[in-house]
Design an enzyme around this catalytic site. Structure first.
Site, short mmCIF file in Angstrom:
data_model
loop_
_atom_site.label_atom_id
_atom_site.label_comp_id
_atom_site.label_asym_id
_atom_site.label_seq_id
_atom_site.Cartn_x
_atom_site.Cartn_y
_atom_site.Cartn_z
N CYS A 106 0.82 -1.22 0.00
CA CYS A 106 0.00 0.00 0.00
C CYS A 106 0.85 1.27 0.00
CB CYS A 106 -0.91 0.02 1.21
SG CYS A 106 -1.86 -1.48 1.41
N ARG B 122 -14.24 -3.52 1.13
CA ARG B 122 -14.11 -2.15 0.67
C ARG B 122 -15.21 -1.73 -0.30
NH1 ARG B 122 -7.97 -2.23 -1.25
NH2 ARG B 122 -8.72 -4.26 -1.96
N ASP C 19 -12.87 -8.97 1.42
CA ASP C 19 -12.63 -7.57 1.06
C ASP C 19 -13.93 -6.80 1.29
OD1 ASP C 19 -11.99 -5.13 -0.03
OD2 ASP C 19 -10.92 -5.99 -1.74
#
Ligand SMILES: [Zn+2]
Length: 199
Positions: A67, A127, A125
């Site tokens: 990241c 997100r 995930d």
């Protein structure tokens, strides 16, 4: 209620002058924001990175993920040319910092990043990129060149009428500490990383 620009202020940084932009009525209910480099929001098709918060990687250069490297790549490219980074405060793929640290512990015990999230009863995930769509709309940006390896991000933006005319892969930041993490991203969520070429 529609999201709107709340404040815009230019802050001098090591990446030059960066315009920080805040918004009202984001559905995420977190303090997501945009970093605008060199007035990119007024371009016809600006370069964009939609980046999800990773305190360990972004701030402390953790080697367990890529990241921080991806964020730094966008910061360097956009500051030397132009572009907009949308910074979404969905730490740890949406599960938060404490849960991410817990998942890291499970990985020490042998699980991969997705298995660890599932063991904690989270989706692999969690997100959402809807807040990025809301910020793009508030800035009047409907046509973009997106810097990502994540097909789910492209799909979510597309499905909300953002015209992603070009997809640029970000670099592959392979380290001994993150090989397993990057391999899991490729195998389990079809991320476009050329790990084989690097190894
Ligand atoms: Zn990370």
């Amino acid at each position: 209620m529609e999201s709107r620009i709340k404040q815009r202020v230019v802050i001098p940084t090591r990446y030059g002058d960066v315009e920080f932009c805040t918004f009202s009525n984001l559905s995420s209910n977190t303090e997501d924001f945009a970093l605008i480099f060199n007035h990119a929001d007024s371009e016809v098709c600006p370069k964009v990175r939609v980046h999800s918060e990773c305190i360990t990687g972004d701030l402390f250069a953790s080697k367990k993920c890529d990241c921080g490297d991806q964020l730094n790549e966008a910061l360097e490219l956009f500051s030397s040319t132009s572009g907009v980074i949308f910074y979404l405060r969905q730490e740890g793929r949406g599960i938060g910092l404490y849960n991410k640290i817990h998942a890291y512990q499970l990985q020490v015990e042998g699980m991969d990043t997705y298995e660890a999230n599932q063991a904690l009863n989270f989706d692999h995930d969690s997100r959402s990129y809807i807040a990025a769509v809301e910020m793009l709309n508030a800035l009047g940006m409907h046509k973009i060149k997106l810097y990502t390896n994540n097909p789910d991000k492209v799909n979510q933006l597309h499905n909300h009428n953002i015209n992603v005319v070009d997809i640029c892969k970000t670099g592959c930041y392979l380290k001994p500490e993150n090989i397993a993490y990057l391999q899991a991203k490729v195998v389990k969520t079809n991320h476009k990383l050329s790990i084989g070429e690097v190894i």
